[in-house]
Each structure stands twice: as structure tokens, then as C-alpha cells.
Design a protein around this motif. Structure first.
Motif, PDB file in Angstrom:
ATOM      1  N   CYS A 137       2.357  -1.357   2.330  1.00 10.39           N
ATOM      2  CA  CYS A 137       2.159  -1.387   0.877  1.00 10.39           C
ATOM      3  C   CYS A 137       1.016  -2.320   0.487  1.00 10.39           C
ATOM      4  CB  CYS A 137       3.435  -1.858   0.182  1.00 10.39           C
ATOM      5  SG  CYS A 137       4.889  -0.822   0.456  1.00 10.39           S
ATOM      6  N   ALA A 138       0.855  -3.398   1.239  1.00  6.49           N
ATOM      7  CA  ALA A 138      -0.081  -4.457   0.858  1.00  6.49           C
ATOM      8  C   ALA A 138      -1.543  -4.055   0.980  1.00  6.49           C
ATOM      9  CB  ALA A 138       0.181  -5.706   1.704  1.00  6.49           C
ATOM     10  N   PHE A 139      -1.827  -3.048   1.796  1.00  8.39           N
ATOM     11  CA  PHE A 139      -3.220  -2.679   2.045  1.00  8.39           C
ATOM     12  C   PHE A 139      -3.428  -1.180   1.844  1.00  8.39           C
ATOM     13  CE2 PHE A 139      -2.223  -6.437   4.558  1.00  8.39           C
ATOM     14  CZ  PHE A 139      -3.222  -7.310   4.135  1.00  8.39           C
ATOM     15  N   PRO A 140      -3.400  -0.725   0.589  1.00  8.71           N
ATOM     16  CA  PRO A 140      -3.568   0.708   0.316  1.00  8.71           C
ATOM     17  C   PRO A 140      -4.968   1.187   0.692  1.00  8.71           C
ATOM     18  CG  PRO A 140      -3.692  -0.545  -1.722  1.00  8.71           C
ATOM     19  CD  PRO A 140      -3.267  -1.509  -0.655  1.00  8.71           C
ATOM     20  N   ALA A 141      -5.029   2.414   1.196  1.00  4.79           N
ATOM     21  CA  ALA A 141      -6.325   2.977   1.588  1.00  4.79           C
ATOM     22  C   ALA A 141      -7.145   3.372   0.368  1.00  4.79           C
ATOM     23  CB  ALA A 141      -6.105   4.185   2.495  1.00  4.79           C
ATOM     24  N   VAL A 142      -6.455   3.693  -0.720  1.00  2.26           N
ATOM     25  CA  VAL A 142      -7.114   4.080  -1.969  1.00  2.26           C
ATOM     26  C   VAL A 142      -6.696   3.089  -3.046  1.00  2.26           C
ATOM     27  CG1 VAL A 142      -7.409   5.901  -3.684  1.00  2.26           C
ATOM     28  CG2 VAL A 142      -7.057   6.498  -1.278  1.00  2.26           C
ATOM     29  N   LEU A 143      -7.644   2.642  -3.866  1.00  9.44           N
ATOM     30  CA  LEU A 143      -7.363   1.567  -4.808  1.00  9.44           C
ATOM     31  C   LEU A 143      -7.224   2.026  -6.259  1.00  9.44           C
ATOM     32  CD1 LEU A 143      -9.705  -1.211  -3.366  1.00  9.44           C
ATOM     33  CD2 LEU A 143      -7.247  -0.905  -3.008  1.00  9.44           C
ATOM     34  N   ASP A 144      -6.987   3.315  -6.485  1.00  9.25           N
ATOM     35  CA  ASP A 144      -6.806   3.765  -7.855  1.00  9.25           C
ATOM     36  C   ASP A 144      -5.462   3.267  -8.397  1.00  9.25           C
ATOM     37  OD1 ASP A 144      -5.852   6.059  -5.933  1.00  9.25           O
ATOM     38  OD2 ASP A 144      -4.734   6.340  -7.794  1.00  9.25           O
ATOM     39  N   PHE A 145      -5.325   3.274  -9.714  1.00  7.74           N
ATOM     40  CA  PHE A 145      -4.144   2.697 -10.368  1.00  7.74           C
ATOM     41  C   PHE A 145      -2.849   3.351  -9.887  1.00  7.74           C
ATOM     42  CE2 PHE A 145      -0.980   2.740 -13.764  1.00  7.74           C
ATOM     43  CZ  PHE A 145      -0.884   1.390 -14.069  1.00  7.74           C
ATOM     44  N   ARG A 146      -2.822   4.661  -9.814  1.00  7.52           N
ATOM     45  CA  ARG A 146      -1.601   5.380  -9.440  1.00  7.52           C
ATOM     46  C   ARG A 146      -1.150   5.015  -8.024  1.00  7.52           C
ATOM     47  NH1 ARG A 146      -0.594  10.260  -6.890  1.00  7.52           N
ATOM     48  NH2 ARG A 146       1.359  11.307  -7.500  1.00  7.52           N
ATOM     49  N   THR A 147      -2.083   4.966  -7.092  1.00  5.45           N
ATOM     50  CA  THR A 147      -1.741   4.638  -5.704  1.00  5.45           C
ATOM     51  C   THR A 147      -1.221   3.215  -5.594  1.00  5.45           C
ATOM     52  OG1 THR A 147      -3.413   6.178  -4.858  1.00  5.45           O
ATOM     53  CG2 THR A 147      -2.634   4.467  -3.351  1.00  5.45           C
ATOM     54  N   ARG A 148      -1.874   2.294  -6.298  1.00  7.07           N
ATOM     55  CA  ARG A 148      -1.442   0.898  -6.236  1.00  7.07           C
ATOM     56  C   ARG A 148      -0.058   0.711  -6.843  1.00  7.07           C
ATOM     57  NH1 ARG A 148      -4.141  -2.043  -9.382  1.00  7.07           N
ATOM     58  NH2 ARG A 148      -5.739  -0.642 -10.185  1.00  7.07           N
ATOM     59  N   ARG A 149       0.221   1.387  -7.951  1.00  8.31           N
ATOM     60  CA  ARG A 149       1.535   1.239  -8.575  1.00  8.31           C
ATOM     61  C   ARG A 149       2.638   1.868  -7.726  1.00  8.31           C
ATOM     62  NH1 ARG A 149       2.287  -1.269 -13.634  1.00  8.31           N
ATOM     63  NH2 ARG A 149       0.608  -2.780 -13.628  1.00  8.31           N
ATOM     64  N   LYS A 150       2.345   2.980  -7.075  1.00  5.78           N
ATOM     65  CA  LYS A 150       3.329   3.586  -6.176  1.00  5.78           C
ATOM     66  C   LYS A 150       3.601   2.670  -4.987  1.00  5.78           C
ATOM     67  CE  LYS A 150       3.401   7.926  -5.184  1.00  5.78           C
ATOM     68  NZ  LYS A 150       2.999   9.294  -4.741  1.00  5.78           N
ATOM     69  N   ALA A 151       2.549   2.037  -4.478  1.00  5.52           N
ATOM     70  CA  ALA A 151       2.720   1.106  -3.361  1.00  5.52           C
ATOM     71  C   ALA A 151       3.526  -0.115  -3.799  1.00  5.52           C
ATOM     72  CB  ALA A 151       1.354   0.680  -2.819  1.00  5.52           C
ATOM     73  N   LEU A 152       3.282  -0.598  -5.013  1.00  9.82           N
ATOM     74  CA  LEU A 152       4.037  -1.739  -5.521  1.00  9.82           C
ATOM     75  C   LEU A 152       5.510  -1.383  -5.688  1.00  9.82           C
ATOM     76  CD1 LEU A 152       4.087  -4.632  -6.693  1.00  9.82           C
ATOM     77  CD2 LEU A 152       3.709  -3.591  -8.947  1.00  9.82           C
ATOM     78  N   ASP A 153       5.775  -0.219  -6.241  1.00  7.18           N
ATOM     79  CA  ASP A 153       7.152   0.225  -6.414  1.00  7.18           C
ATOM     80  C   ASP A 153       7.860   0.319  -5.067  1.00  7.18           C
ATOM     81  OD1 ASP A 153       9.345   1.227  -7.992  1.00  7.18           O
ATOM     82  OD2 ASP A 153       8.898   3.199  -7.182  1.00  7.18           O
ATOM     83  N   THR A 154       7.150   0.820  -4.063  1.00  7.92           N
ATOM     84  CA  THR A 154       7.715   0.913  -2.719  1.00  7.92           C
ATOM     85  C   THR A 154       7.991  -0.475  -2.152  1.00  7.92           C
ATOM     86  OG1 THR A 154       6.551   2.997  -2.310  1.00  7.92           O
ATOM     87  CG2 THR A 154       7.327   1.792  -0.380  1.00  7.92           C
ATOM     88  N   ALA A 155       7.091  -1.416  -2.402  1.00  6.03           N
ATOM     89  CA  ALA A 155       7.277  -2.785  -1.912  1.00  6.03           C
ATOM     90  C   ALA A 155       8.507  -3.431  -2.546  1.00  6.03           C
ATOM     91  CB  ALA A 155       6.029  -3.621  -2.202  1.00  6.03           C
TER      92      ALA A 155
END
Length: 200
Positions: free
Chosen positions: A49-67
Motif C-alpha cells: 500500500c505504501a508504494f503505489p505504482a500510480v499516484l492518481d487520487f483514486r489509486t492512492r485512496r484505494k491503497a489507503l483504505d486497504t492499509a
């Protein structure tokens, strides 16, 4: 496998890592003892989750939710408890996934750090990432009793109960203490949960 995913450039690697964790859990529940997840497994998902391959808002928020989901599940699971590397990785994820001026960044980091203190898992890794991730005023608020105008805060400056369960970072794969501290006393239940963004 999850470690390999965390180093990949897969756009949905956080969710993919979580799916593998789900599969391990199901296999273990079905009787495959070798598939049992532990704190290391959950921490590897957080690292994805900490190092997303894509930095768009949607990807980052999904990664945060997963974290957030992953940390909370470990805290309530029977697979062990978060160690200082788990909390440090989570705080690092918050720093990478949320902008400096995002109020949610402040809220999530503060709650995670307070949980870490209660668990006695504030080590150098947690302190380093907190220093990097928290707004200056929040950092000073959280460490108000330990900050000296003459020196940088170190783990030795912190209350003993904040760091009593920290193990050597080089040996963090050692099985965690579970629901008990080193002195054998049972830990209390969590009183504060992290904010959930979406359901999985």
C-alpha cells in the motif's frame, strides 16, 4: 509472494496483496497450517500500500483504505499483533498516500501512533517515520513530554511503556508477543479505531 508484489509496478498491487492474504486465511481455516498469516504477512500488505505504482487520487485512496483495513484486521485477528515495523510501515503509507494539508493524514497518523504507544511498539522506525509524516505541531503535541530544545528525540527519551515490547529491527520476523506485554500483563482492547474510507 506479497513481498514481490510490493516491489512491482502493478497498478492495483495493494488490492492484489490483500487478496493473497485473504486466500492464505481461507487455506489456513480449511486446515492448511502452513498458510497461517502472521504480522509479517500483514506488514507486507501494508508495504504494498505504501508504494503505489500510480499516484492518481483514486489509486492512492484505494491503497489507503486497504492499509487501514489491513492494520485493523491484524489488531483484531488471532494471528498476532502489529509490531513496530507494522506501525512504521503504516505511518509511511499515510505519508506517501495523503498530501501534507489533508486533514485525514493528521487524523490517521495520530490514531495509529497512539495505538502504537499503547502496544509498547514505538521504536526507531516508528519515531523516524512519525517525524517525516506528521505535521510539525502534531509531532510536538504527541511527543510534548519527550522533546528537548537541545537534542533530537530518541527512543530512550520516550516513556518506558511506549517502547516496552519493541524488538530488534534486524530480527523483526521473530514471532510477536500477541496480546501480552513482556512482563506478562494482558493488553487492553483498542479504544480508538482508524477511520474507514470504504468497505472491502
Amino acid at each position: 509472494v506479497i513481498n514481490a508484489i510490493s516491489k512491482s509496478q502493478n497498478e492495483g498491487k495493494a488490492q492484489k496483496a490483500l487478496r493473497i492474504l485473504r486466500r492464505m486465511d481461507k487455506l489456513y481455516q480449511a486446515g492448511n497450517k502452513e498458510a497461517r498469516p502472521n504480522a509479517v504477512t500483514y506488514t507486507a500488505v501494508l508495504n504494498s500500500c505504501a508504494f503505489p505504482a500510480v499516484l492518481d487520487f483514486r489509486t492512492r485512496r484505494k491503497a489507503l483504505d486497504t492499509a487501514i483495513f489491513t492494520l485493523e484486521e491484524l489488531q483484531s485477528s488471532g494471528y498476532g499483533q502489529p509490531n513496530q515495523v507494522t506501525y512504521g510501515t503504516f505511518i509511511k503509507a499515510c505519508a506517501n498516500l495523503l498530501h501534507d494539508d489533508d486533514d485525514l493524514r493528521r487524523e490517521v497518523i495520530e490514531r495509529a501512533f497512539r495505538q502504537c504507544c499503547k502496544a509498547g511498539q514505538v521504536g526507531e522506525m516508528v519515531l523516524t517515520y512519525l517525524r517525516q509524516a506528521a505535521p510539525a505541531d502534531l509531532y510536538e503535541e504527541l511527543l510534548a513530554d519527550s522533546i528537548s530544545s537541545h537534542a533530537r528525540v530518541s527512543v530512550r527519551d520516550l516513556p518506558e511503556e511506549w517502547r516496552c515490547n519493541v524488538q530488534d529491527e534486524d530480527n523483526w520476523r521473530v514471532k510477536p508477543y500477541g496480546n501480552r506485554t513482556r512482563n506478562g500483563k494482558a493488553r487492553g482492547r483498542r479504544k480508538a479505531s482508524l477511520p474507514r474510507l470504504n468497505k472491502h
